[in-house]
Design a protein around this motif. Structure first.
Motif, mmCIF file in Angstrom:
data_model
loop_
_atom_site.group_PDB
_atom_site.id
_atom_site.type_symbol
_atom_site.label_atom_id
_atom_site.label_comp_id
_atom_site.label_asym_id
_atom_site.label_seq_id
_atom_site.Cartn_x
_atom_site.Cartn_y
_atom_site.Cartn_z
ATOM 1 N N ALA A 7 0.901 -1.329 -0.304
ATOM 2 C CA ALA A 7 0.206 0.031 -0.163
ATOM 3 C C ALA A 7 0.659 1.109 0.190
ATOM 4 O O ALA A 7 0.438 2.678 -0.713
ATOM 5 C CB ALA A 7 -1.041 0.082 1.291
ATOM 6 N N GLU A 8 1.877 1.404 0.734
ATOM 7 C CA GLU A 8 2.639 2.387 0.669
ATOM 8 C C GLU A 8 3.583 2.914 -0.779
ATOM 9 O O GLU A 8 3.844 3.383 -1.180
ATOM 10 C CB GLU A 8 4.193 2.094 1.977
ATOM 11 C CG GLU A 8 3.310 2.619 3.451
ATOM 12 C CD GLU A 8 3.213 3.971 3.414
ATOM 13 O OE1 GLU A 8 3.553 4.856 3.387
ATOM 14 O OE2 GLU A 8 1.726 3.846 3.969
ATOM 15 N N ILE A 9 3.701 1.632 -1.498
ATOM 16 C CA ILE A 9 4.280 0.857 -2.536
ATOM 17 C C ILE A 9 3.364 2.462 -3.286
ATOM 18 O O ILE A 9 4.143 3.481 -4.478
ATOM 19 C CB ILE A 9 4.944 0.198 -3.308
ATOM 20 C CG1 ILE A 9 6.134 0.208 -2.258
ATOM 21 C CG2 ILE A 9 5.016 0.566 -4.724
ATOM 22 C CD1 ILE A 9 6.596 -1.576 -2.552
ATOM 23 N N VAL A 10 2.278 2.054 -3.464
ATOM 24 C CA VAL A 10 0.782 2.376 -4.695
ATOM 25 C C VAL A 10 0.708 3.912 -4.037
ATOM 26 O O VAL A 10 0.789 4.418 -5.031
ATOM 27 C CB VAL A 10 -0.144 1.900 -4.258
ATOM 28 C CG1 VAL A 10 -1.398 2.464 -4.599
ATOM 29 C CG2 VAL A 10 -0.394 0.369 -4.617
ATOM 30 N N ARG A 36 -1.762 -7.271 -9.062
ATOM 31 C CA ARG A 36 -1.648 -7.172 -10.134
ATOM 32 C C ARG A 36 -2.515 -5.938 -11.016
ATOM 33 O O ARG A 36 -2.530 -5.588 -12.421
ATOM 34 C CB ARG A 36 -2.977 -8.974 -11.018
ATOM 35 C CG ARG A 36 -1.978 -9.875 -10.746
ATOM 36 C CD ARG A 36 -3.147 -11.125 -10.506
ATOM 37 N NE ARG A 36 -3.426 -11.574 -11.667
ATOM 38 C CZ ARG A 36 -3.252 -11.845 -12.840
ATOM 39 N NH1 ARG A 36 -2.054 -12.520 -12.697
ATOM 40 N NH2 ARG A 36 -4.106 -12.454 -14.121
ATOM 41 N N GLY A 37 -3.611 -5.402 -10.225
ATOM 42 C CA GLY A 37 -4.531 -4.257 -10.566
ATOM 43 C C GLY A 37 -3.582 -3.295 -10.734
ATOM 44 O O GLY A 37 -4.248 -2.187 -11.388
ATOM 45 N N GLU A 38 -2.092 -3.052 -10.486
ATOM 46 C CA GLU A 38 -1.311 -1.775 -10.008
ATOM 47 C C GLU A 38 -0.813 -2.300 -11.620
ATOM 48 O O GLU A 38 -0.206 -1.414 -11.642
ATOM 49 C CB GLU A 38 -0.137 -2.203 -9.044
ATOM 50 C CG GLU A 38 -1.434 -1.532 -7.701
ATOM 51 C CD GLU A 38 -1.581 0.361 -7.773
ATOM 52 O OE1 GLU A 38 -1.274 1.168 -8.688
ATOM 53 O OE2 GLU A 38 -3.237 0.232 -7.682
ATOM 54 N N GLY A 39 -0.363 -3.387 -11.846
ATOM 55 C CA GLY A 39 -0.147 -3.785 -13.485
ATOM 56 C C GLY A 39 2.150 -4.770 -12.995
ATOM 57 O O GLY A 39 2.614 -4.282 -13.736
ATOM 58 N N ALA A 88 3.789 -10.590 -8.580
ATOM 59 C CA ALA A 88 2.692 -10.859 -8.539
ATOM 60 C C ALA A 88 2.403 -12.886 -8.945
ATOM 61 O O ALA A 88 2.252 -13.259 -8.347
ATOM 62 C CB ALA A 88 1.522 -10.539 -9.390
ATOM 63 N N ASP A 89 3.681 -12.773 -10.176
ATOM 64 C CA ASP A 89 4.352 -13.565 -10.571
ATOM 65 C C ASP A 89 5.640 -14.105 -9.750
ATOM 66 O O ASP A 89 4.748 -15.908 -8.966
ATOM 67 C CB ASP A 89 4.621 -14.099 -11.793
ATOM 68 C CG ASP A 89 4.030 -13.509 -13.134
ATOM 69 O OD1 ASP A 89 2.593 -13.760 -12.560
ATOM 70 O OD2 ASP A 89 4.228 -13.286 -13.897
ATOM 71 N N ALA A 90 6.165 -13.744 -8.737
ATOM 72 C CA ALA A 90 7.223 -14.123 -7.707
ATOM 73 C C ALA A 90 6.046 -14.737 -6.683
ATOM 74 O O ALA A 90 6.774 -15.123 -5.813
ATOM 75 C CB ALA A 90 8.030 -12.611 -7.687
#
Length: 395
Positions: free
Chosen positions: A301-304, A360-363, A368-370
């Protein structure tokens, strides 16, 4: 028409400076033209990405539609920020932008916001920080555009004044450190003061009211040979008062201690990342894997929240993403142990699936794969179906 000069020590497109930008934007007329000068970082390959992030920041967080333009003619609001001070100086001198910036301040019209590298150019001399700190050139000054001269200030401005990312070596004073700054000060014209602006801090000068406000997380240091005065965030004074401090006039009163800022300053990304890592470590030690997963969610959330930040010197968002990948890998390993000793696997898996959906929503498909790979190593198989993700214990 307002008349504001806003100088920022760092954090110019981060959550820490949103309220400062909003306050400046509120002085503009409806339909005001806002221009971003990308010159300081125009040499970088990711120039377009930096500009796009900055424009999103101003649109979404400040409510200001900003265009990227090579000049500032007709602009009500002008912003310029990170990059190389000397690269900007060379191009502004040749294009006439330097003269246009000086004209704005001399006329005391418009809102002019300079941060980091751009703020470094505002005095009569400029720190060539890339050349000294990153290339190893001998300490020296470059001529600045001297926006402060029309205000009666014979000064140089140094952003990142309280920088501490060097750890074992001194990176204060825009990465110069005390030894180099002391040497460079002796080369300044007599009577020149240093204005040191801390990170995530702004010096707001109302050009018409001739008032000065220090706001943000740090302070403004007025430094002269053998003397130093620190004006902490919240300090309000007059331009004449700041001028007397810079001139070293005997008996100049120091502004009274400031009232607390109306709203607490935002924590920095570095502080948020450290807090999330500490929460994760504490949760693993208990052990509480649900709390550990929540710490990773908080970090995401902080990264976003900081995605628009253009400041890269302290590692920034990319360093936070690297930590998140590391914590995700640790969660995968810990989940393997938890699978063997507990039947409470859903309480761990569901937060991780929420995190993966957010990524995934943030691209952020690579992260997400990791996460899915880490979960597989931990004994959880995640499959994407038309009805959403489905998980089962791995065979």
């Amino acid at each position: 028409m307002p008349g504001l000069l806003v100088l920022m020590g760092s954090g110019e497109t981060s959550p820490t400076m949103v309220e400062i930008h909003r306050a400046a934007a509120r002085t503009l007329r409806p339909g005001a033209r806002a221009v971003l000068l990308d010159t300081p970082y125009a040499f970088q390959e990711n120039r377009a990405d930096i500009s796009a992030r900055a424009c999103r920041y101003f649109a979404h967080s400040v409510g200001l539609d900003v265009e990227v333009a090579p000049g500032i003619t007709g602009a009500d609001w002008v912003f310029s920020g990170p990059g190389s001070p000397t690269y900007a100086l060379d191009r502004w001198a040749g294009s006439g932008v330097a003269g246009d910036l000086r004209a704005r301040i001399r006329a005391r019209e418009g809102v002019t916001v300079l941060a980091s590298a751009a703020a470094c150019t505002a005095g009569l001399a400029t720190v060539p920080v890339y050349e000294i700190y990153k290339v190893g050139a001998e300490p020296h000054w470059r001529e600045g555009i001297d926006l402060l001269e029309p205000l009666g200030l014979q000064t140089v401005l140094i952003p990142h004044f309280d920088n501490a990312e060097g750890g074992t070596h001194d990176t204060r004073f825009c990465y110069l450190g005390e030894r180099r700054l002391s040497r460079m000060e002796r080369e300044l014209p007599p009577g020149t003061a240093v204005l040191g602006l801390d990170e995530h801090t702004a010096l707001v000068i109302d050009l018409r009211a001739e008032s000065v406000h220090v706001t943000g997380r740090g302070g403004l240091t007025v430094r002269r040979p053998g003397a130093r005065t620190v004006l902490p965030a919240g300090t309000r004074t007059t331009l004449a008062g700041l001028r007397r401090l810079a001139e070293g006039v005997t008996g100049t009163p120091v502004p009274p201690p400031p009232e607390p800022e109306a709203a607490p300053a935002e924590v920095t990304l570095e502080e948020s990342v450290q807090a999330c890592e500490e929460l994760f470590t504490s949760a693993v030690a208990r052990p509480d894997l649900v709390a550990a997963a929540q710490a990773v969610l908080d970090l995401e959330a902080e990264i976003v929240k900081w995605a628009a930040d253009t400041e890269e010197d302290a590692g920034g968002v990319e360093q936070a993403r690297e930590l998140m990948r590391h914590l995700i890998a640790r969660l995968g390993d810990l989940a393997a142990t938890a699978t063997q000793r507990s039947q409470a696997l859903p309480s761990l898996v569901e937060p991780l699936l929420t995190l993966r959906a957010d990524l995934r929503g943030e691209g952020c498909y690579d992260v997400a794969d990791a996460l899915r790979s880490a979960m597989l190593r931990g004994g959880v198989l995640v499959e994407d179906t038309p009805d959403g993700p489905r998980w089962t214990p791995a065979p």
